[in-house]
Design a protein around this motif. Structure first.
Motif, PDB file in Angstrom:
ATOM      1  N   SER A   1     -19.424  76.730 -13.417  1.00  0.00           N
ATOM      2  CA  SER A   1     -19.379  77.419 -12.127  1.00  0.00           C
ATOM      3  C   SER A   1     -20.489  76.905 -11.214  1.00  0.00           C
ATOM      4  O   SER A   1     -20.333  76.883 -10.010  1.00  0.00           O
ATOM      5  CB  SER A   1     -19.487  78.934 -12.315  1.00  0.00           C
ATOM      6  N   LEU A   2     -21.614  76.455 -11.793  1.00  0.00           N
ATOM      7  CA  LEU A   2     -22.663  75.873 -10.975  1.00  0.00           C
ATOM      8  C   LEU A   2     -22.229  74.528 -10.398  1.00  0.00           C
ATOM      9  O   LEU A   2     -22.667  74.133  -9.337  1.00  0.00           O
ATOM     10  CB  LEU A   2     -23.939  75.675 -11.810  1.00  0.00           C
ATOM     11  N   ALA A   3     -21.375  73.829 -11.114  1.00  0.00           N
ATOM     12  CA  ALA A   3     -20.942  72.505 -10.682  1.00  0.00           C
ATOM     13  C   ALA A   3     -19.982  72.581  -9.492  1.00  0.00           C
ATOM     14  O   ALA A   3     -19.802  71.600  -8.801  1.00  0.00           O
ATOM     15  CB  ALA A   3     -20.287  71.773 -11.843  1.00  0.00           C
ATOM     16  N   GLN A   4     -19.367  73.721  -9.260  1.00  0.00           N
ATOM     17  CA  GLN A   4     -18.453  73.862  -8.138  1.00  0.00           C
ATOM     18  C   GLN A   4     -19.270  74.061  -6.866  1.00  0.00           C
ATOM     19  O   GLN A   4     -20.003  75.022  -6.730  1.00  0.00           O
ATOM     20  CB  GLN A   4     -17.517  75.044  -8.361  1.00  0.00           C
ATOM     21  N   LEU A   5     -19.147  73.128  -5.958  1.00  0.00           N
ATOM     22  CA  LEU A   5     -19.933  73.179  -4.736  1.00  0.00           C
ATOM     23  C   LEU A   5     -19.262  74.061  -3.691  1.00  0.00           C
ATOM     24  O   LEU A   5     -18.054  74.267  -3.726  1.00  0.00           O
ATOM     25  CB  LEU A   5     -20.113  71.759  -4.188  1.00  0.00           C
ATOM     26  N   SER A   6     -20.068  74.548  -2.766  1.00  0.00           N
ATOM     27  CA  SER A   6     -19.558  75.342  -1.652  1.00  0.00           C
ATOM     28  C   SER A   6     -19.937  74.645  -0.349  1.00  0.00           C
ATOM     29  O   SER A   6     -20.686  73.657  -0.352  1.00  0.00           O
ATOM     30  CB  SER A   6     -20.164  76.750  -1.694  1.00  0.00           C
ATOM     31  N   CYS A   7     -19.459  75.142   0.767  1.00  0.00           N
ATOM     32  CA  CYS A   7     -19.800  74.560   2.068  1.00  0.00           C
ATOM     33  C   CYS A   7     -21.313  74.478   2.246  1.00  0.00           C
ATOM     34  O   CYS A   7     -21.825  73.511   2.812  1.00  0.00           O
ATOM     35  CB  CYS A   7     -19.205  75.406   3.196  1.00  0.00           C
ATOM     36  N   ASP A   8     -22.027  75.476   1.750  1.00  0.00           N
ATOM     37  CA  ASP A   8     -23.480  75.527   1.891  1.00  0.00           C
ATOM     38  C   ASP A   8     -24.154  74.297   1.279  1.00  0.00           C
ATOM     39  O   ASP A   8     -25.199  73.866   1.753  1.00  0.00           O
ATOM     40  CB  ASP A   8     -24.004  76.814   1.247  1.00  0.00           C
ATOM     41  N   ASP A   9     -23.569  73.733   0.235  1.00  0.00           N
ATOM     42  CA  ASP A   9     -24.132  72.551  -0.426  1.00  0.00           C
ATOM     43  C   ASP A   9     -24.047  71.302   0.449  1.00  0.00           C
ATOM     44  O   ASP A   9     -24.657  70.278   0.129  1.00  0.00           O
ATOM     45  CB  ASP A   9     -23.422  72.287  -1.755  1.00  0.00           C
ATOM     46  N   PHE A  10     -23.304  71.367   1.548  1.00  0.00           N
ATOM     47  CA  PHE A  10     -23.134  70.216   2.424  1.00  0.00           C
ATOM     48  C   PHE A  10     -23.912  70.357   3.728  1.00  0.00           C
ATOM     49  O   PHE A  10     -23.758  69.558   4.637  1.00  0.00           O
ATOM     50  CB  PHE A  10     -21.648  69.976   2.702  1.00  0.00           C
ATOM     51  N   LYS A  11     -24.767  71.376   3.811  1.00  0.00           N
ATOM     52  CA  LYS A  11     -25.557  71.575   5.027  1.00  0.00           C
ATOM     53  C   LYS A  11     -26.764  70.646   5.098  1.00  0.00           C
ATOM     54  O   LYS A  11     -27.277  70.394   6.187  1.00  0.00           O
ATOM     55  CB  LYS A  11     -26.022  73.030   5.132  1.00  0.00           C
ATOM     56  N   GLU A  12     -27.232  70.159   3.962  1.00  0.00           N
ATOM     57  CA  GLU A  12     -28.368  69.245   3.924  1.00  0.00           C
ATOM     58  C   GLU A  12     -28.113  68.183   2.871  1.00  0.00           C
ATOM     59  O   GLU A  12     -27.438  68.443   1.876  1.00  0.00           O
ATOM     60  CB  GLU A  12     -29.661  69.992   3.605  1.00  0.00           C
ATOM     61  N   GLY A  13     -28.657  66.992   3.089  1.00  0.00           N
ATOM     62  CA  GLY A  13     -28.527  65.926   2.106  1.00  0.00           C
ATOM     63  C   GLY A  13     -28.184  64.599   2.748  1.00  0.00           C
ATOM     64  O   GLY A  13     -28.241  64.432   3.967  1.00  0.00           O
ATOM     65  N   VAL A  14     -27.816  63.658   1.879  1.00  0.00           N
ATOM     66  CA  VAL A  14     -27.398  62.322   2.330  1.00  0.00           C
ATOM     67  C   VAL A  14     -25.935  62.160   1.943  1.00  0.00           C
ATOM     68  O   VAL A  14     -25.544  62.448   0.803  1.00  0.00           O
ATOM     69  CB  VAL A  14     -28.266  61.217   1.681  1.00  0.00           C
ATOM     70  N   PHE A  15     -25.130  61.685   2.896  1.00  0.00           N
ATOM     71  CA  PHE A  15     -23.688  61.608   2.733  1.00  0.00           C
ATOM     72  C   PHE A  15     -23.163  60.245   3.169  1.00  0.00           C
ATOM     73  O   PHE A  15     -23.792  59.561   3.973  1.00  0.00           O
ATOM     74  CB  PHE A  15     -22.991  62.681   3.587  1.00  0.00           C
ATOM     75  N   ILE A  16     -22.009  59.900   2.660  1.00  0.00           N
ATOM     76  CA  ILE A  16     -21.278  58.712   3.108  1.00  0.00           C
ATOM     77  C   ILE A  16     -19.904  59.194   3.569  1.00  0.00           C
ATOM     78  O   ILE A  16     -19.262  59.998   2.893  1.00  0.00           O
ATOM     79  CB  ILE A  16     -21.101  57.686   1.967  1.00  0.00           C
ATOM     80  N   THR A  17     -19.493  58.708   4.716  1.00  0.00           N
ATOM     81  CA  THR A  17     -18.145  59.007   5.200  1.00  0.00           C
ATOM     82  C   THR A  17     -17.523  57.711   5.695  1.00  0.00           C
ATOM     83  O   THR A  17     -18.234  56.813   6.137  1.00  0.00           O
ATOM     84  CB  THR A  17     -18.144  60.081   6.314  1.00  0.00           C
ATOM     85  N   GLU A  18     -16.214  57.624   5.552  1.00  0.00           N
ATOM     86  CA  GLU A  18     -15.495  56.432   5.999  1.00  0.00           C
ATOM     87  C   GLU A  18     -14.506  56.821   7.078  1.00  0.00           C
ATOM     88  O   GLU A  18     -13.820  57.819   6.959  1.00  0.00           O
ATOM     89  CB  GLU A  18     -14.739  55.794   4.835  1.00  0.00           C
ATOM     90  N   GLN A  19     -14.468  56.022   8.133  1.00  0.00           N
ATOM     91  CA  GLN A  19     -13.483  56.194   9.197  1.00  0.00           C
ATOM     92  C   GLN A  19     -12.406  55.136   9.010  1.00  0.00           C
ATOM     93  O   GLN A  19     -12.712  53.975   8.749  1.00  0.00           O
ATOM     94  CB  GLN A  19     -14.132  56.021  10.563  1.00  0.00           C
ATOM     95  N   GLU A  20     -11.168  55.535   9.137  1.00  0.00           N
ATOM     96  CA  GLU A  20     -10.050  54.590   9.035  1.00  0.00           C
ATOM     97  C   GLU A  20      -9.477  54.266  10.403  1.00  0.00           C
ATOM     98  O   GLU A  20      -8.961  53.188  10.623  1.00  0.00           O
ATOM     99  CB  GLU A  20      -8.947  55.164   8.139  1.00  0.00           C
ATOM    100  N   SER A  21      -9.551  55.252  11.323  1.00  0.00           N
ATOM    101  CA  SER A  21      -8.993  55.002  12.638  1.00  0.00           C
ATOM    102  C   SER A  21      -9.874  55.666  13.685  1.00  0.00           C
ATOM    103  O   SER A  21     -10.552  56.639  13.368  1.00  0.00           O
ATOM    104  CB  SER A  21      -7.558  55.536  12.698  1.00  0.00           C
ATOM    105  N   PRO A  22      -9.959  55.211  14.873  1.00  0.00           N
ATOM    106  CA  PRO A  22      -9.183  54.083  15.391  1.00  0.00           C
ATOM    107  C   PRO A  22      -9.687  52.733  14.866  1.00  0.00           C
ATOM    108  O   PRO A  22      -8.970  51.744  14.908  1.00  0.00           O
ATOM    109  CB  PRO A  22      -9.352  54.197  16.900  1.00  0.00           C
TER     110      PRO A  22
END
Length: 163
Positions: free
Chosen positions: A35-56
């Motif tokens: 249950s600790l391993a399941q993340l919530s929105c709150d876990d994404f408020k701070e940190g380092v992230f990678i995102t990919e854009q496909e379009s345009p």
């Protein structure tokens, strides 16, 4: 000696009781960890992230986020992006205003550097609204929206936490 016989107490089955207690304890621990391993929105408020854009246009962005701001840096520009003349080497500074645990409005911070035409256009349009829609492991799916020429436009994506 008989299986399950406890010589100290002279009882049968005490070893099985201890094993059951250990099993229940381990089961409790593992269920707690899962249950600790399941993340919530709150876990994404701070940190380092990678995102990919496909379009345009396709590219990969590194995001470093605190509770109230983030920086974005394109780390893998496509040939098309490079050839377009877009200032892809620029680090963008963004302010965040959280609406609730799973959504925020982002505006480019002109106090921390000059804005590109696109960044200024986004600010002039009231910024972009980002809403988290689903979580899968260390990644979160989102929809980003803003008004362009009076029409609400949406872009969907996925952001993965790396730190």
């Amino acid at each position: 000696m008989e299986p399950g016989f406890d010589e100290r107490r002279g009882q049968v089955g005490t070893g099985l009781v201890v094993m059951n207690k250990v099993f229940v304890f381990l089961l409790f621990c593992f269920s707690g960890f899962s249950s600790l391993a399941q993340l919530s929105c709150d876990d994404f408020k701070e940190g380092v992230f990678i995102t990919e854009q496909e379009s345009p246009v396709q590219f990969k962005i590194e995001i470093v986020r605190t509770a109230t701001s983030q920086t974005e840096r394109i780390i893998e520009p496509s040939r098309e992006l490079i050839e377009s003349g877009y200032p892809y080497q620029k680090v963008s500074h963004i302010t965040l205003k959280w609406i609730d645990d799973c959504s925020y409005r982002m505006m480019y911070d002109k106090e921390k550097g000059s804005l590109s035409e696109i960044e200024q256009f986004i600010n002039d349009s009231g910024g972009a609204l980002v809403q988290f829609t689903d979580i899968d492991g260390s990644c979160i799916f989102y929809k980003s929206s803003m008004k362009i020429n009076g029409e609400l436009e949406w872009i969907s994506g996925k952001m993965c936490k790396i730190k």
